[in-house]
Design a protein around this motif. Structure first.
Motif, PDB file in Angstrom:
ATOM      1  N   GLN A  49      26.666  12.647  75.447  1.00 39.46           N
ATOM      2  CA  GLN A  49      27.678  11.531  74.464  1.00 39.46           C
ATOM      3  C   GLN A  49      28.358  12.006  73.413  1.00 39.46           C
ATOM      4  O   GLN A  49      28.451  11.425  72.204  1.00 39.46           O
ATOM      5  CB  GLN A  49      26.301  10.974  73.661  1.00 39.46           C
ATOM      6  CG  GLN A  49      25.337  10.052  75.161  1.00 39.46           C
ATOM      7  CD  GLN A  49      25.763   8.512  75.616  1.00 39.46           C
ATOM      8  OE1 GLN A  49      26.934   8.308  75.260  1.00 39.46           O
ATOM      9  NE2 GLN A  49      24.337   8.065  76.336  1.00 39.46           N
ATOM     10  N   ASP A  50      27.873  13.585  73.449  1.00 38.80           N
ATOM     11  CA  ASP A  50      29.006  14.557  72.049  1.00 38.80           C
ATOM     12  C   ASP A  50      30.192  14.681  72.683  1.00 38.80           C
ATOM     13  O   ASP A  50      30.270  15.697  73.871  1.00 38.80           O
ATOM     14  CB  ASP A  50      27.510  15.679  71.535  1.00 38.80           C
ATOM     15  CG  ASP A  50      28.266  15.603  70.160  1.00 38.80           C
ATOM     16  OD1 ASP A  50      29.177  14.950  69.752  1.00 38.80           O
ATOM     17  OD2 ASP A  50      27.284  17.277  70.059  1.00 38.80           O
ATOM     18  N   PRO A  51      31.369  15.071  71.923  1.00 42.54           N
ATOM     19  CA  PRO A  51      31.789  13.984  71.162  1.00 42.54           C
ATOM     20  C   PRO A  51      31.801  12.808  71.395  1.00 42.54           C
ATOM     21  O   PRO A  51      31.573  12.012  72.536  1.00 42.54           O
ATOM     22  CB  PRO A  51      33.182  14.495  70.638  1.00 42.54           C
ATOM     23  CG  PRO A  51      33.668  14.916  72.072  1.00 42.54           C
ATOM     24  CD  PRO A  51      32.245  15.606  73.022  1.00 42.54           C
TER      25      PRO A  51
ATOM     26  N   PRO B 255      27.175  11.198  68.702  1.00 41.36           N
ATOM     27  CA  PRO B 255      26.391  12.659  68.314  1.00 41.36           C
ATOM     28  C   PRO B 255      24.815  12.204  67.931  1.00 41.36           C
ATOM     29  O   PRO B 255      23.980  12.594  67.785  1.00 41.36           O
ATOM     30  CB  PRO B 255      26.774  13.150  67.408  1.00 41.36           C
ATOM     31  CG  PRO B 255      27.853  12.378  66.503  1.00 41.36           C
ATOM     32  CD  PRO B 255      28.163  11.725  67.741  1.00 41.36           C
ATOM     33  N   GLN B 256      24.560  10.627  67.372  1.00 43.44           N
ATOM     34  CA  GLN B 256      23.364  10.661  66.533  1.00 43.44           C
ATOM     35  C   GLN B 256      22.247   9.819  68.259  1.00 43.44           C
ATOM     36  O   GLN B 256      21.079   9.778  67.883  1.00 43.44           O
ATOM     37  CB  GLN B 256      23.661   8.621  65.739  1.00 43.44           C
ATOM     38  CG  GLN B 256      23.948   7.266  66.759  1.00 43.44           C
ATOM     39  CD  GLN B 256      25.941   7.344  67.215  1.00 43.44           C
ATOM     40  OE1 GLN B 256      26.700   8.702  66.579  1.00 43.44           O
ATOM     41  NE2 GLN B 256      25.714   6.389  67.198  1.00 43.44           N
TER      42      GLN B 256
ATOM     43  N   ASP C   8      22.427  11.888  71.198  1.00 43.70           N
ATOM     44  CA  ASP C   8      22.184  13.544  71.787  1.00 43.70           C
ATOM     45  C   ASP C   8      23.472  13.811  71.700  1.00 43.70           C
ATOM     46  O   ASP C   8      24.607  13.874  71.414  1.00 43.70           O
ATOM     47  CB  ASP C   8      21.916  12.792  72.841  1.00 43.70           C
ATOM     48  CG  ASP C   8      21.160  13.646  73.578  1.00 43.70           C
ATOM     49  OD1 ASP C   8      20.823  15.123  73.529  1.00 43.70           O
ATOM     50  OD2 ASP C   8      21.050  13.484  75.193  1.00 43.70           O
ATOM     51  N   ASP C   9      23.402  15.504  71.811  1.00 45.79           N
ATOM     52  CA  ASP C   9      24.605  16.671  71.216  1.00 45.79           C
ATOM     53  C   ASP C   9      23.800  17.671  72.509  1.00 45.79           C
ATOM     54  O   ASP C   9      22.288  17.483  72.912  1.00 45.79           O
ATOM     55  CB  ASP C   9      24.497  16.846  70.327  1.00 45.79           C
ATOM     56  CG  ASP C   9      22.707  16.963  69.252  1.00 45.79           C
ATOM     57  OD1 ASP C   9      22.568  18.524  70.304  1.00 45.79           O
ATOM     58  OD2 ASP C   9      22.440  17.271  68.469  1.00 45.79           O
TER      59      ASP C   9
ATOM     60  N   ASN D 200      32.970  10.057  76.998  1.00 45.15           N
ATOM     61  CA  ASN D 200      32.753  10.556  75.076  1.00 45.15           C
ATOM     62  C   ASN D 200      33.686   9.875  74.405  1.00 45.15           C
ATOM     63  O   ASN D 200      34.514   9.355  75.665  1.00 45.15           O
ATOM     64  CB  ASN D 200      32.859  12.010  75.236  1.00 45.15           C
ATOM     65  CG  ASN D 200      31.345  12.912  76.647  1.00 45.15           C
ATOM     66  OD1 ASN D 200      32.019  12.726  77.129  1.00 45.15           O
ATOM     67  ND2 ASN D 200      30.560  12.954  75.264  1.00 45.15           N
TER      68      ASN D 200
ATOM     69  N   LYS E 181      35.777  19.381  74.056  1.00 41.59           N
ATOM     70  CA  LYS E 181      34.025  19.036  74.748  1.00 41.59           C
ATOM     71  C   LYS E 181      33.865  20.951  75.079  1.00 41.59           C
ATOM     72  O   LYS E 181      32.521  21.053  74.865  1.00 41.59           O
ATOM     73  CB  LYS E 181      34.406  18.740  76.029  1.00 41.59           C
ATOM     74  CG  LYS E 181      32.384  18.282  75.625  1.00 41.59           C
ATOM     75  CD  LYS E 181      31.873  16.517  76.280  1.00 41.59           C
ATOM     76  CE  LYS E 181      32.546  16.561  78.095  1.00 41.59           C
ATOM     77  NZ  LYS E 181      31.732  15.246  78.711  1.00 41.59           N
TER      78      LYS E 181
ATOM     79  N   LEU F 189      32.470  22.659  72.291  1.00 35.47           N
ATOM     80  CA  LEU F 189      31.438  22.093  71.155  1.00 35.47           C
ATOM     81  C   LEU F 189      30.005  22.289  71.920  1.00 35.47           C
ATOM     82  O   LEU F 189      29.457  23.149  71.504  1.00 35.47           O
ATOM     83  CB  LEU F 189      31.292  20.622  71.206  1.00 35.47           C
ATOM     84  CG  LEU F 189      30.449  19.770  70.904  1.00 35.47           C
ATOM     85  CD1 LEU F 189      30.788  20.086  69.054  1.00 35.47           C
ATOM     86  CD2 LEU F 189      31.204  18.441  71.047  1.00 35.47           C
TER      87      LEU F 189
ATOM     88  N   ASN G 242      26.544  25.272  71.791  1.00 34.55           N
ATOM     89  CA  ASN G 242      25.456  24.388  71.605  1.00 34.55           C
ATOM     90  C   ASN G 242      24.812  24.495  72.969  1.00 34.55           C
ATOM     91  O   ASN G 242      23.054  24.802  71.859  1.00 34.55           O
ATOM     92  CB  ASN G 242      25.371  22.545  70.663  1.00 34.55           C
ATOM     93  CG  ASN G 242      26.479  23.069  69.373  1.00 34.55           C
ATOM     94  OD1 ASN G 242      26.321  23.683  68.524  1.00 34.55           O
ATOM     95  ND2 ASN G 242      27.338  22.195  69.390  1.00 34.55           N
TER      96      ASN G 242
END
Ligand code: ZN
Ligand code: ZN
Length: 456
Positions: free
Chosen positions: A68-70, A73-74, A76-77, A99, A112, A115, A119
């Motif tokens: 779900q990120d980008p 992000p609220q 999940d990331d 996304n 993505k 990202l 992380n």
């Protein structure tokens, strides 16, 4: 002759492959498996993990995850999702293209990827998606390393739904890439009609979701996708099958020689629609939960090979999005951390499938289908040192405070499961042990699709 010293040795375990179980251990050096042998033959190592007689599985490969990120992000990331993956025994996950922006272009794909590289604590691969107005992008996404493509047959919030004509066109372009396309198979027209009817009738119970999305919607869309794939000649993968009634379309096509397969998910192997009211928003996923006969029928199909893969369809949203009235709930459940535990508990410990079959459907076949085999999905010399050690006897009640989700809910809250991953190793590094996270963000690597060419 003095023994060579390697980075890591895992010993005193029972090694599980897709066809065998034997006592011994695994030596890993510079991230790769260098020896699989009886303990007495293992080399010296800088680090030693004692498996204490537990089972050593190839690292679990979860092919169906929505980080779900980008975009969201609220919910999940990559850091949260990959920590939950590590704690759940998942060493490689494949992120879906749903996304904002959707992964329909190489630009979005590479953004993505960056990202996730920054992380993630476990390895990952990425799906692409067709943009019906720009199908040529599929070839570029394939070159960028996409493991496959995901299409929707209903309206999706982010991706354009594919009508029958577009579906056929898309499949023809996908065929040229040699990748699978996976489809969410539900008929949107049937769903729209019944949803409207139930809303008008004033239904507010969560169980109404199963009536709004009846089996026939899934059967119709599955049969249509199979028909189009037979016409186009592409490889087709039906995601999250919720009822064995949809299997004959897939199985018969395979008997005719087509590469058409199906996956299911832990929630369809555990819950029934009777659980909808108890679970509330946490139990709303599409397709919806079905009947007791569907659960037992799906297990039978996992066992006998009609279903090829189990994935989590991990797709979290916020508590606020889950606590809404039935028709406004955002569909999708957390699941990457509990997936292996559910299958160990309900599958292996209840005698429905063997550990070998678990390795097939959760490691080896997923890796083979989506271009990461034999780097992933198998314990053999030359493969990445990805291992998941499981304690089959450990019994524990699932509570959200012990899980690592950013979204603080699980449909399995309060259920006791027997069997759990105790150590997760990615390329020779321990990323999780006894529920504690040891992996660091940025350790996870992007794994591009690679055609499997057996050496002769
Ligand atoms: Zn779906
Ligand atoms: Zn999904």
């Amino acid at each position: 002759m003095s023994k060579q010293t390697v980075d890591l040795v895992v010993k005193n375990g029972k090694i599980v492959t897709s066809y065998d179980i034997f006592e011994g251990g695994v030596a890993i050096d510079e991230g790769k498996i260098v020896l699989v042998a009886k303990d007495s033959l293992l080399p010296n190592a800088d680090n030693v993990v004692d498996a204490k007689g537990n089972f050593i599985l190839p690292g679990i490969v979860d092919v169906h995850v929505h980080v779900q990120d980008p975009g969201f992000p609220q919910r999940d990331d990559f850091e949260w999702a990959s920590k939950a993956a590590a704690a759940g025994g998942v060493t490689t996950f494949m992120d879906m293209p749903t996304n904002v922006p959707p992964t329909t272009t190489v630009k979005a794909f590479n953004e993505k990827k960056e990202l996730a590289e920054k992380n993630s604590i476990v390895d990952f691969a990425l799906w692409g998606a067709p943009d019906p107005d720009n199908l040529e992008n599929l070839k570029k996404l394939a070159e960028a390393g996409a493991v496959g493509f995901k299409g929707f047959m209903t309206k999706s919030v982010i991706l354009k739904g594919l009508d029958t004509g577009t579906l056929l066109e898309t499949f023809k372009v996908v065929k040229e890439t040699g990748r699978f396309i996976s489809v969410h198979a539900e008929n949107g027209e049937i769903i729209a009609l019944y949803t409207e009817k139930l809303k008008k009738a004033g239904r507010k119970d969560y169980k109404a979701i199963a009536e709004a999305r009846p089996k026939i919607a899934e059967l119709e869309a599955t049969s249509r996708a199979v028909l189009m794939a037979k016409e186009a000649g592409n490889k087709l993968y039906i995601v999250h099958m919720s009822t064995p009634d949809a299997l004959p379309f897939v199985v018969n096509a395979r008997k005719e020689g087509y590469e058409i397969y199906a996956e299911t998910c832990p929630h369809y192997l555990f819950f029934t629609k009777e659980d909808h009211d108890k679970l509330g928003g946490a139990g709303i996923m599409f397709p919806p939960l079905r009947d007791k006969e569907d659960v037992s029928g799906l297990w039978e199909a996992v066992r006998d090979g009609r279903i090829s893969v189990i994935s989590s369809d991990h797709s979290p949203c916020t508590l606020e999005e889950k606590n809404r009235e039935v028709w406004d709930v955002i569909a999708g459940a957390t699941g990457i951390e509990t997936m292996l535990r559910v299958i160990l508990s309900e599958g292996v410990n209840k005698g429905r499938i063997t550990l070998n079959r678990l390795v097939q459907v959760m490691a080896e076949t997923p890796a083979r289908f989506f271009g990461v085999y034999p780097r992933k999905g198998v314990i053999q010399v030359g493969s990445d040192g990805d291992l998941t050690i499981v304690d089959l006897k450990a019994e524990e009640k699932i509570t959200i405070d012990k899980l690592h989700y950013k979204a603080k809910y699980t449909p399995f809250e309060g259920y006791t499961l027997k069997g759990k991953p105790i150590v997760t190793i990615v390329r020779g590094e321990i990323v999780a042990k006894d529920g504690e996270i040891y992996g660091k963000p940025g350790y996870g690597q992007f794994i591009p699709y690679q055609e499997y060419k057996p050496s002769v």
